[in-house]
Design an enzyme around this catalytic site. Sequence first.
Site, PDB file in Angstrom:
ATOM      1  CB  SER A 145      33.423  52.498  42.512  1.00 10.95           C
ATOM      2  OG  SER A 145      34.196  51.398  42.825  1.00 10.95           O
ATOM      3  CG  ASP A 189      38.545  46.895  40.441  1.00  7.23           C
ATOM      4  OD1 ASP A 189      38.834  45.751  40.054  1.00  7.23           O
ATOM      5  OD2 ASP A 189      37.695  47.111  41.317  1.00  7.23           O
TER       6      ASP A 189
HETATM    7  C1  GLA Z   1      37.069  44.633  44.137  1.00 10.06           C
HETATM    8  C2  GLA Z   1      38.290  45.447  44.532  1.00 10.06           C
HETATM    9  C3  GLA Z   1      39.547  44.872  43.877  1.00 10.06           C
HETATM   10  C4  GLA Z   1      39.677  43.364  44.130  1.00 10.06           C
HETATM   11  C5  GLA Z   1      38.362  42.658  43.802  1.00 10.06           C
HETATM   12  C6  GLA Z   1      38.389  41.200  44.174  1.00 10.06           C
HETATM   13  O1  GLA Z   1      36.800  44.784  42.778  1.00 10.06           O
HETATM   14  O2  GLA Z   1      38.148  46.780  44.136  1.00 10.06           O
HETATM   15  O3  GLA Z   1      40.691  45.555  44.348  1.00 10.06           O
HETATM   16  O4  GLA Z   1      40.091  43.112  45.434  1.00 10.06           O
HETATM   17  O5  GLA Z   1      37.259  43.271  44.459  1.00 10.06           O
HETATM   18  O6  GLA Z   1      39.308  40.526  43.384  1.00 10.06           O
END
Ligand code: GLA
Length: 400
Positions: A145, A189
């Site tokens: 995403s 991310d």
């Molecule tokens: C998802 C969220 C991130 C992080 C991970 C777990 O990818 O988007 O911000 O919290 O989970 O590390």
Amino acid sequence: MSRAGDTSPTGDVSPKSDVTRDGDAARSASRALDQAFGPGAAIATGTAPGRVTLVGEHVDYVGGHVACIAVDLALTVVVRPSRDGGWRVAGLGQRVERREPVMAGDIGDRLFAVAQALHHSGVPVLPLEMAVAGDLPASAGLASSAAVTLAGAAAMLRLAGRRINAEELVTVALTAERDIAGIPCGDLDPRAIVHGREGSVLALDCANGSLQRVAWPWPAVALVVAASGAKHDVGGEEYRRRREAAEQACAALGVPTCQEIGERWRELAPELRPRGRHIATETLRADAAVRALEAGDVAALGRLMDESHESLRRDCEVSTPRLDAMVEAARRVPGCHGARLVGAGFGGSVVALVDQGAAKGCAAALAAVSGLNEATWLVRPAAGVEVTAADVVGREGDRS
Ligand code: GLA
């Protein structure tokens, strides 16, 4: 990137070049655009990689440390101006159309959110028709995403002929995902996807936004990723609860981030103690992972990945029986140094650190548990959007 199954037993890997792959994805996306909304030229394109965390999961939203990479699996977004003012998106077998770029819980959300976020940040974005294609699997814990958000942002910046700096781009992605789409994610991310480099691991400090790059030290050690088949949903209630518990643990101890907890998780009330122990120990493991990379100690990094999984399973409670079984199966393969779930958990994927010659066997062992032969990948640290879209993403002060 190549399918892990394509890796020969001797460890030779011959991935398609990035240029070919991105070109293929752009062509697929353009075709999808024409099929969904009628013929017309796709005017601008953006591509963004996925992310794999090595160690440092579920700590970004409480200012922890994370060792992660952008990977050579990516999504491409093509955009063209809408002729009648409607907002449209096609991809992943879906086709959505709205009068305004508002959220409706479908594939349009991330792209409409980023259009709004760019608009708020001063980049004019007019109604668009867009399509998505690529080899980064959706809902597999690999940040698809954030990748679609950032690929869309790069395409929209190109269409608008505007340039923003890398930190602004991270902020635009977070505004889109967190404030507009309403997903309570941290900054891991977008930062991995923007700042990644070929051949490097990123050491992120989510408390102050700083980062350090460490060279991947082992030419003959690979990362195998395998999907579990269960879709994970970072917008789901469980992710939100993990975040809230972590924030409560920090607040109860009076610390600004999980970096200051150390051994003090022991002071927490019993119901918060496991979550507190996870965030306190995981940020320290991420530091240790960076030291292992710097020292070229593959066994140490493997151990830390194993410990990270155990903490996510026992204390954070985000693993599933299938993920645990996959991790166990990977670890039994000779040449596997460690394995863990990757991403938020509740499904998603497993990542294993393996000697290259053992990658094919490890992928087969993982697929034997998941039943998904086509869903294993050999990934490498790849360039982030600030490199692949350097024409529109510049350094501080470069903004036009
Ligand atoms: C998802 C969220 C991130 C992080 C991970 C777990 O990818 O988007 O911000 O919290 O989970 O590390």
